[in-house]
Design an enzyme around this catalytic site. Structure first.
Site, PDB file in Angstrom:
ATOM      1  CB  CYS A   1      57.660  42.796  21.059  1.00 35.10           C
ATOM      2  SG  CYS A   1      58.481  42.994  22.527  1.00 35.10           S
TER       3      CYS A   1
ATOM      4  CE  LYS B   1      54.398  39.675  19.280  1.00 34.57           C
ATOM      5  NZ  LYS B   1      54.655  40.064  20.801  1.00 34.57           N
TER       6      LYS B   1
ATOM      7  CD  GLU C   1      54.383  44.751  21.476  1.00 31.49           C
ATOM      8  OE1 GLU C   1      53.473  43.855  21.337  1.00 31.49           O
ATOM      9  OE2 GLU C   1      55.344  45.119  22.234  1.00 31.49           O
TER      10      GLU C   1
END
Length: 441
Positions: free
Chosen positions: A373, A324, A263
């Site tokens: 994540c 995300k 990430e």
């Protein structure tokens, strides 16, 4: 004779704790014992943290025993200790949440955030463990994973069994709780019932997955070691980005099919003047599929700029990406009522926009669901039972701490629950392939 009998009958009642006034002195020793209860709960995570720091995997047997001790430490907490035990659990379990403040010039708030975590969990345990009876403790442990304050969904007690022989589904968890209660509370032949419950709580579907269930691709998981310090990152951006490009070239030389970088490996927009490697990535993608985390900037017609934490795929000269969706509470996003306060006094917190939908990358006609994540440890992400998952993480925010272990246990928990194979590329924590099987790390 009647008086003697009455006295004899009255004696036992005074020996039950719930007939006595709950009196105690909160001495240092008393608090230390509460701390021991709390430490037993988090012991599976800390034991795994220590073992992995020496490059050792926790054994399924040890994970099973520590997991049972963990659940027992909550199941049998005396009710006059419930706030104190919850307070220490909150601090030991979630102290790492505060460490990200180091990078916003707010280190002075770290002790306050750690104490706040303790107080919050203290009240949760104070309410949830008000009775020492089975039905209340049973319900509390089973329902605790549904507690998601501000969308934070890492309060999952079942995850202590992630690397154990014990099943991670609710039925197995319920049987484990019942087994512990019977074994500790009942005598003689009743204990056999506890053993039977424990046997049925075992996951008999576990087996080695070193060969089975993996895609027919040679996948390189990059593991970087880049500090989160913003000044360092901007000063050393050229050398950091060059190192990532070098990692990709090495993976090409070693004939990998795919390389997955962490990430925010490229922590600037890829189409900006600060990133001169875009054409190089396109060219290299004819030899290897590149999955990499980067910042994405979107400027609307009104001139407002929106920033996304994104994952890009470079494949045969073409680029695709997913943003995300599930942002980190109090990190990438903030409750609306806090935005004016934070924007007035602090900069950089809650500055990301959320993507619309989770998506799948198609790699050699194989579908890989993308998670960035925090998303990889979210129950909703796994709702469609993805077979293969790519997770990219930047754990530099929280190291050194047990956060990477908690994240790994949650991903293992969901891998077992939903039958997914997870490819986890990381920054400042060990990369790993996480499968539904107990023998794999």
């Amino acid at each position: 004779m009647r008086q003697i009998r009455l006295r004899f009958i009255s004696i036992p009642y005074t020996h039950f704790s719930f007939y006595k006034p709950q009196t105690y002195k909160p001495t240092i020793l008393w608090h230390f014992i509460s701390f021991i209860f709390a430490f037993l709960y988090v012991l599976p995570f800390y034991a795994q943290w220590v073992l992995e720091s020496y490059d050792k995997a926790i054994s399924p047997l040890l994970a099973s025993l520590l997991g049972l001790f963990s659940i027992a430490s909550v199941l049998f907490v005396p009710k006059n200790r419930r706030f104190g035990v919850g307070f220490f659990i909150g601090m030991l379990w979630f102290y790492w949440i505060s460490l990200g403040l180091r990078y916003f010039d707010m280190s002075f708030l770290i002790p306050l955030v750690v104490i706040a975590c303790g107080i919050f969990m203290g009240f949760v345990f104070y309410i949830g463990l008000w009775c020492e009876c089975l039905i209340v403790r049973f319900a509390f442990l089973l329902l605790l994973s549904y507690l998601t304050p501000f969308g934070f969904d890492w309060i999952v007690p079942e995850s202590v069994f992630a690397y154990s022989y014990i099943g991670v589904d609710k039925l197995s968890f319920a049987l484990s709780i019942l087994a512990l209660w019977i074994l500790f509370k009942y005598k003689t032949w009743w204990k056999l019932g506890g053993v039977i419950c424990l046997v049925f709580a075992l996951d008999f579907g576990l087996k080695d997955s070193k060969i089975q269930n993996l895609p027919p691709l040679k996948i390189k998981l990059a593991q970087s070691a880049v500090s989160q310090d913003f000044d360092y990152r901007m000063r050393e951006a050229k050398s950091i980005f060059s190192e990532h490009i070098s990692d990709i070239q090495k993976a090409i030389n070693e004939e990998y099919d795919v390389i997955i970088l962490p990430e925010s490996a490229f922590y600037v927009p890829l189409d900006s003047q600060y990133f001169p490697y875009f054409d190089s990535l396109l060219e290299m993608s004819h030899k290897i599929v590149i999955i990499v985390g980067a910042l994405r900037e979107e400027i609307h017609t009104d001139g407002n700029a929106f920033y996304f934490n994104s994952t890009y795929k470079f494949d045969k000269g073409k680029v695709s990406f997913y943003d995300k969706v599930h942002l980190v509470p109090f990190g990438e996003t903030l409750p609306s009522f806090l935005l004016p306060l934070v924007n007035t006094f602090f900069q950089g917190i809650g500055g990301f926009s959320a993507g619309k939908d989770f998506g799948y990358f198609d790699i050699a006609e194989i579908k890989f669901k993308n998670a960035i994540c925090y998303e990889g440890s979210n129950r909703g992400f796994y709702a469609d039972y993805p077979q293969y998952v790519i997770v990219t993480s930047n754990n530099a925010w929280f190291v050194p701490s047990i956060e990477p272990i908690l994240q790994k246990n949650l991903m293992k928990y969901y891998a077992r629950l939903y039958g997914s194979v997870i490819f986890h590329a990381t920054n400042l924590s060990p990369a790993a392939i996480i499968t539904p099987f107990v023998s794999s790390r």
